[in-house]
Design an enzyme around this catalytic site. Structure first.
Site, mmCIF file in Angstrom:
data_model
loop_
_atom_site.group_PDB
_atom_site.id
_atom_site.type_symbol
_atom_site.label_atom_id
_atom_site.label_comp_id
_atom_site.label_asym_id
_atom_site.label_seq_id
_atom_site.Cartn_x
_atom_site.Cartn_y
_atom_site.Cartn_z
ATOM 1 N N ASP A 62 0.415 6.668 10.672
ATOM 2 C CA ASP A 62 1.411 6.508 11.739
ATOM 3 C C ASP A 62 1.055 7.481 12.865
ATOM 4 O O ASP A 62 1.018 8.694 12.659
ATOM 5 C CB ASP A 62 2.808 6.817 11.168
ATOM 6 N N THR A 96 0.568 4.452 18.336
ATOM 7 C CA THR A 96 -0.889 4.616 18.460
ATOM 8 C C THR A 96 -1.390 3.914 19.713
ATOM 9 O O THR A 96 -2.184 4.464 20.480
ATOM 10 C CB THR A 96 -1.593 4.043 17.208
ATOM 11 N N ASP A 395 9.817 2.279 11.089
ATOM 12 C CA ASP A 395 9.161 1.418 12.087
ATOM 13 C C ASP A 395 9.672 -0.011 11.967
ATOM 14 O O ASP A 395 9.942 -0.674 12.966
ATOM 15 C CB ASP A 395 7.638 1.431 11.896
#
Length: 559
Positions: A62, A96, A395
């Site tokens: 993550d 990301t 998430d």
């Protein structure tokens, strides 16, 4: 005047050279951060093992969790890490992608800085590119029915397919959808409020299998009843009273001295205390509750009166847990027992039960009718596994919340970025003036996402990118992208690889705005005093302005 002109030009060029060096250092720092987490993008991504400040180990892919643990000296690198945190708080996914995209935007700007383009010109072109990119997103977005569970499941699954828990199939996606649909509240006019931070609690209990994880239709708390032998540990359809006050004799706010002249006065004092507690308990018992929960203390005497009446009690509960119980069973938290009303009693819970996991007791208030708060119970072999599952679940719930708030979809697998890139390339030919080139460079920077996906799949990057660019150049199908698991070039609709509109739009906005901000920095001023040698007197220090020589010196801000 002719003599002075060259001096002015020289000063100006020196200043510009100094600014260029700072830009160069900032871009290098941002690229370094992007390179750290570039390999964690996509389903075939690498994991990172981190040593945290407490000496513990974190294994994750993550983006936000990795960057959170980094301790970087360069201020530009620090501001890049902030981007990931902002993205995580705002939409919960794409942490990301936002770093990779921002790093690429700065990388392509470096060529223009070297050619003496003014940063404001580059930023203007980037802002124009962002507006056009969001317009393209609006055009290719597809609406979705939030009540269709199959579509929702596919969507959440494709968003967390890049995570470690994707190997467990639908489990995490199911938990996320159940939890978010439970706590969603309709505000009218098609608006939904989904507060996942306040009303979804994740309880991690080591032991058992991951498949035993479930969303409870109610709340679970790490507490046992006050007197386990005397109070019931299982109640069907309980009447619940929630209190925010202590069920014990009030102590003085500060030190209180009472002077007693006769021995009988002491007994009178004790009697008054007992009567006060009995009175409070009588006011509560008037409403015939089965369970009393208070955030504060509960004395032995109050415990005696409640257990005699067959009422179970739990004390010293967290305020957040109390709020969740109130939402789940329809009770109202009361501050004074005198003010209790029938409407404050919670009656929507189906079952109160105390269970034991390992060495600890947990109280369950479950089977609630239409609860607006819930607990996700996670079981698993080890703490490390449970922590990673919790991060992935966060998430997934964020993605589900985004879809409930704004039910629009975009293609995943780099297809959105390629479509945006192709549209911007076409549009760049119609832009006049010097801004045309940075605009075109921004269009190319969007290709960093599919390129990184191809790299992480182990594909031939140049061949794959050429094929994809060919398919997108003639606008034949906006939904063609890379399947990150197999590396094939396919239609994303067929493979059900989707992204939420909110996540993509936020990624583009955050990345480009951050790149513009870093480009407009031409000097780094340190306001931190240098450490003095012991014995030397205090000296007045001016803030130092960075010179060309130490523009990319990492020791500028001491740790």
């Amino acid at each position: 005047m002719a003599l002075h002109a060259p001096v002015l030009v020289l000063k100006d060029s020196l200043k510009r050279e100094s600014g260029a060096r700072v830009h160069h250092a900032n871009i290098q720092a941002a690229k370094a951060v992007a390179d750290i987490i570039r390999t964690t993008l996509g389903p075939r991504s690498m994991l990172k093992m981190l040593l945290d400040a407490g000496g513990g180990i974190v294994v994750t892919n993550d983006g936000n969790a990795i960057l959170r643990e980094l301790d970087l000296a360069h201020p530009a690198a620090k501001s890049m890490i902030e981007l990931s945190r902002t993205q995580d708080e705002e939409v919960g996914d794409g942490t990301t992608s936002v770093i990779v995209l921002a790093g690429e935007m700065l990388h392509v700007a470096q060529a223009f800085i070297d050619k003496n383009y003014h940063p404001t010109v580059i930023c203007r072109a980037y802002t124009k590119a962002l507006e056009d990119a969001v317009a393209v997103l609006d055009k290719i977005a597809m609406s979705v029915d939030v009540n269709d569970r199959g579509t929702m499941l596919g969507l959440v699954k494709s968003c967390i397919s890049t995570k470690f828990t994707s190997q467990f199939g639908d489990l995490i996606a199911d938990l996320a959808i159940d939890a978010t649909t439970t706590v969603g509240v309709d505000l009218g006019q098609g608006m939904r409020e989904v507060d996942i931070k306040k009303y979804i609690k994740v309880e991690k209990v080591p032991g058992g299998q991951l498949e035993d994880s479930k969303v409870l239709k109610g709340v679970m708390i790490n507490k046992d009843v006050v007197a386990p032998g005397k109070m019931r540990r299982k109640i069907v359809n309980p009447r619940i009273i929630l209190l925010d006050c202590p069920l014990e004799y009030k102590k003085g706010e500060n030190q209180t001295n009472a002077e007693l002249m006769k021995e009988e006065d002491w007994e009178v004092l004790l009697k008054m205390e007992e009567e006060y507690i009995e009175n409070i308990c009588a006011q509560i018992l008037k409403f015939k509750p089965d369970l009393v929960i208070t955030e504060k203390g509960l004395s032995d005497l109050a415990c005696h009166f409640l257990s005699k009446a067959g009422v179970s009690a739990i004390r010293r509960l967290r305020k957040t847990d109390n709020n969740r119980i109130a939402k789940a069973c329809g009770a109202t938290i009361v501050n004074r027992p005198e003010e209790l009303q029938e409407s404050d009693v919670g009656t929507r819970a189906g079952l109160f039960e105390v269970k034991k996991f390992g060495d600890e007791f947990f109280s369950f208030i479950v089977d609630c009718k239409d609860p607006k708060a819930c607990t996700v119970l996670l079981r698993g072999a080890s703490k490390d596994l449970l922590n990673e599952v919790e991060r992935n679940l966060q998430d997934a719930t964020s993605v589900a919340r985004n879809i409930l708030k704004n039910p629009k979809l975009l293609p995943g697998g780099g297809a959105t970025e390629l479509t945006v890139s192709a549209s911007l390339k076409q549009k760049s030919s119609s832009i006049e003036g010097i801004e045309k080139w940075p605009y075109e460079a921004a269009a190319l920077a969007f290709e960093a996402i599919p390129r990184t996906l191809a790299q992480n799949c182990g594909l031939n990057v140049i061949r794959t990118m050429t094929q994809l660019q060919g398919k997108h150049a003639n606008a034949e199908n906006a939904w063609v992208g890379i399947d990150g698991s197999t590396g094939e070039i396919v239609d994303m609709k067929d493979r059900k690889i989707w992204d939420s509109y909110n996540v993509k739009a936020q990624t583009f906005k955050t990345a480009i705005e951050a790149a513009c901000m870093l480009l407009r920095i031409d000097d780094i001023v340190s306001g931190i005093k240098k450490k003095q040698a012991p014995g030397s007197g205090p000296t007045q220090q001016k803030p130092t302005i960075e010179t060309e020589g130490d523009a990319d010196n990492e020791q500028m801000i001491p740790e």
